[in-house]
Design an enzyme around this catalytic site. Structure first.
Site: not given
Ligand code: GAL
Length: 670
Positions: A143, A150, A300, A349
């Site tokens: 992402e 900087c 994801e 978590q």
């Molecule tokens: C996405 C990220 C993951 C995980 C997920 C839940 O944006 O790529 O690594 O963090 O969100 O927060």
């Protein structure tokens, strides 16, 4: 292979647990697992000391269950020994303060020292896994985002400007630095538009966005070059954040990749309401498909309640599967769920995986296992089918960047307006491609340009050519206002689009928050009785050849044109002078679709979405029930539901959050 899998962090769990995980994954029908994108500290615990043993064993175990692997390069979360070595590795925020250690993505993309660490870990991983029979490909970093301010980035920016403008005279001219006596006499005098500096020069502000975007593109390229050289035959992708992300030019980032993947979280702690908004999620998918105008993966896909400090509502039974099928309907050729098992430690978590923290399979696992069995039987039939859109929306990062430093009106946001325009098309179940303004438009019947703010001659010529050869174009307010260096054009608005639209903006009125105007349609075929509300902005139009479609109802410009339609060559261009919601956009969209001869698919019940994927004569109709109640959906014709194997004649019954994939009679075995 239709990729169906899960994101797995074996390094978070005792190795004794891995065999059970692998078995459960295989039983869920997974054929792909993404690994290692945050595992740098385990792969290289000390500079130059590598440990791939654990990852080799995890890969062996998973591939022993016939699963393939996507490896993440771990550069989004450098270990402490990397970051503590050099304070300048840390990105500097817009307020001039450096990031501190403890989260991720805190590196400056232009630091050569960080590039060195990046090259070493990526090269080692690539050497180790090149040609590995189980490794399908690579996800670079994770992402990409953020902007760094900087001193090193500012220096790199000066070099970037030198390349772009050649001379300070040219830069001063383009940015109009005579304003407030900002004429630069040395490149070193140019700084970044830090937030403490008030309202920046618009030319500077836009170029700094472009520079930051180019910085990540170049950083990605460092990794892509290594992977291409060492791992031919393995793909390269990156997991994007969808339409909502506006800091980088995603088209540029996508250009160097084999395909796009992205991270799809329909319900998170930031969207706590339980209401269904399939249009918003559909826009995300269509935008991601449009980055390369080809199928994508979801790397994801939401697997449970999501959140860091706040827990989002539990996805209702059927919703995880529904959301995943919605992605497939909009062009995903791969679905990878995030994540396998919910972490017991760390920042996430409460970002739930398919299994809860305790590791026992439950309702969510069962639901996805059902989908896995379905994918085993239908996956191959999906591959090769694509979303065939006759409507395009033009999506411009230059415009998004420009609006970020000058919103124009407190009630206007590019993203919200774009989504509202999209929503009308979505409500009519019309497939949409979201493409850049320079895309080849010749195959589209209708092209919509929402707030296409930054327009250069190349874009204008593209739109003129499209309309003159018979296309229908619709342009909304604040289009054509800026040239490519973010100057306001030296001609009546909509600038370079005025000719094709046959109209000039005589004056404009930026409305206070909450203030409304309204329009009355006067053109044939639009509902005369209604007077849809407009808000935020009113362009008062002077037709220069165009006919009047609607006039304003209120204020000193009551009765003056608000919407016009122009014949141009073989086609037509509509100019919409005011922003509005569905009461304005829906009738107008329907009218334009009819004018453009885009067939309207059948209209099912509210909350039911219909999306088609095609290959030649073969048609797959995804019917998606986004509601919590059962739906009886009328479908015209005879089909076979690929998910149930049943024939469908005229009606398909869907349970709560149910899905059908209807294949037409002409579908052939792939
Ligand atoms: C996405 C990220 C993951 C995980 C997920 C839940 O944006 O790529 O690594 O963090 O969100 O927060």
């Amino acid at each position: 292979m239709f990729a169906f899998g899960v994101d797995y962090y074996p390094e978070h769990w005792p190795e004794t647990r891995w065999p059970q995980d692998a078995r459960l994954m295989a039983e869920a029908g997974f054929n792909v697992v993404r690994l290692a994108e945050f595992a740098w500290s385990r792969l290289e615990p000390k500079e130059g000391h590598f440990n791939f043993g654990w990852l080799d064993r995890a890969i062996d175990l998973l591939s022993g269950h016939s699963m393939k692997i996507v490896l993440g390069t771990p550069t989004a979360s450098p270990p402490p020994w990397v970051m503590s070595s050099t304070p300048e590795f840390f990105l500097m925020r817009e307020d001039g303060r450096r990031a501190t250690y403890g989260h991720r993505r805190e590196y400056c993309p232009n630091h050569p020292g960080y590039h060195g660490h990046t090259r070493r870990i990526v090269q080692k991983m690539a050497e180790h896994y090149a040609g590995h029979p189980a490794v399908l490909g690579w996800q670079i970093d994770n992402e990409f985002g953020d902007r760094c301010f900087c001193p090193r980035c500012i220096e790199a920016f000066q070099g970037w400007l030198k390349e772009r403008y050649n001379s300070l005279d040219a830069l001063n001219e383009c940015w109009g630095t005579i304003f407030w006596s900002h004429e630069y006499t040395a490149w070193e005098q140019i700084s970044a538009p830090l937030s403490s500096g008030g309202q920046p020069n618009p030319g500077l502000a836009l170029d700094y966005y472009r520079f930051c975007s180019d910085s990540y593109v170049a950083y990605q390229q460092i990794q892509a070059d290594i992977l291409r050289r060492l791992c031919p035959g393995q793909f390269i992708t990156h997991n994007f954040m969808g339409f909502k992300y506006d800091q980088l030019n995603l088209y540029d980032l996508a250009a160097g990749l084999d395909f796009v993947s992205w991270d799809n979280y329909p319900r998170t702690q930031w969207t706590m309401d339980r209401s269904v908004d399939p249009a918003r999620d559909a826009l995300e998918h269509d935008t991601m498909r449009g980055l390369k105008q080809r199928p994508f993966w979801v790397m994801e896909q939401q697997a449970g309640p999501a959140g860091w400090d706040i827990v989002s509502p539990a996805p209702r039974p059927g919703q995880l599967r529904l959301w995943a099928y919605q992605a497939v309907a909009h062009g995903a050729d791969g679905i990878v769920f995030f994540r396998w098992r919910t972490a017991r430690t760390g920042s996430e978590q409460y970002w739930h995986g398919l299994l809860d923290q305790h590791g026992r399979p439950g309702r969510r696992y069962d639901e996805i296992r059902q989908m896995g069995a379905e994918i085993v039987s239908v996956g191959e039939r999906l591959l090769g089918t694509e979303v065939a859109a006759q409507v395009a929306m033009l999506h411009s990062f230059d415009s998004r960047f420009a609006f970020q430093s000058q919103a124009n009106n407190p009630g206007f946001r590019y993203e919200t307006h774009f989504a509202e325009v999209y929503r009308a098309l979505h409500a009519l179940h019309v497939p949409v491609d979201v493409v850049p303004p320079t895309a080849d438009l010749s195959e589209y019947k209708l092209v919509v340009a929402p707030a296409l703010h930054v327009v250069d001659e190349e874009i204008a010529a593209n739109l003129r050519a499209y309309v003159s050869s018979g296309g229908v174009l619709a342009v909304t307010p604040r289009s054509g206002v800026k040239d490519s260096v973010n100057r306001v054009v030296d001609m009546p608005l909509p600038g370079l689009l005025a000719g094709v639209c046959g109209v000039e903006v005589e004056e404009y009125d930026s409305l206070p928050l909450g203030d409304r105007n309204a329009v009355r349609f006067v053109a044939a075929g639009l509902p005369r009785a209604e007077s849809p509300a407009t808000e935020a902005w009113a362009d008062v139009l002077r037709p220069e050849g165009a006919e009047v479609v609607a006039t304003y109802l209120h204020d000193y410009y009551a009765g003056r044109p608000a919407i016009t339609l122009n014949k141009y060559g073989e086609g037509r261009a509509l100019y919409l002078g005011a922003f509005g919601k569905q009461d304005l956009l829906l009738p107008l969209t329907r009218w334009l679709l009819e004018m453009a001869q885009v067939p309207l698919p059948f209209a099912p019940a509210e909350d039911v979405e219909v999306v088609e994927r095609r290959r030649g004569e073969q048609s797959l109709l995804f019917v998606l029930n986004h509601s919590s109640g059962g739906q009886e959906v009328e479908v015209a014709g005879d089909f076979r539901d690929l998910l149930t194997g049943c024939d469908v004649h005229g009606v398909v019954n869907l349970g709560p959050y149910g899905v059908a994939i209807l294949e037409n009679a002409k579908g052939e075995e792939p």
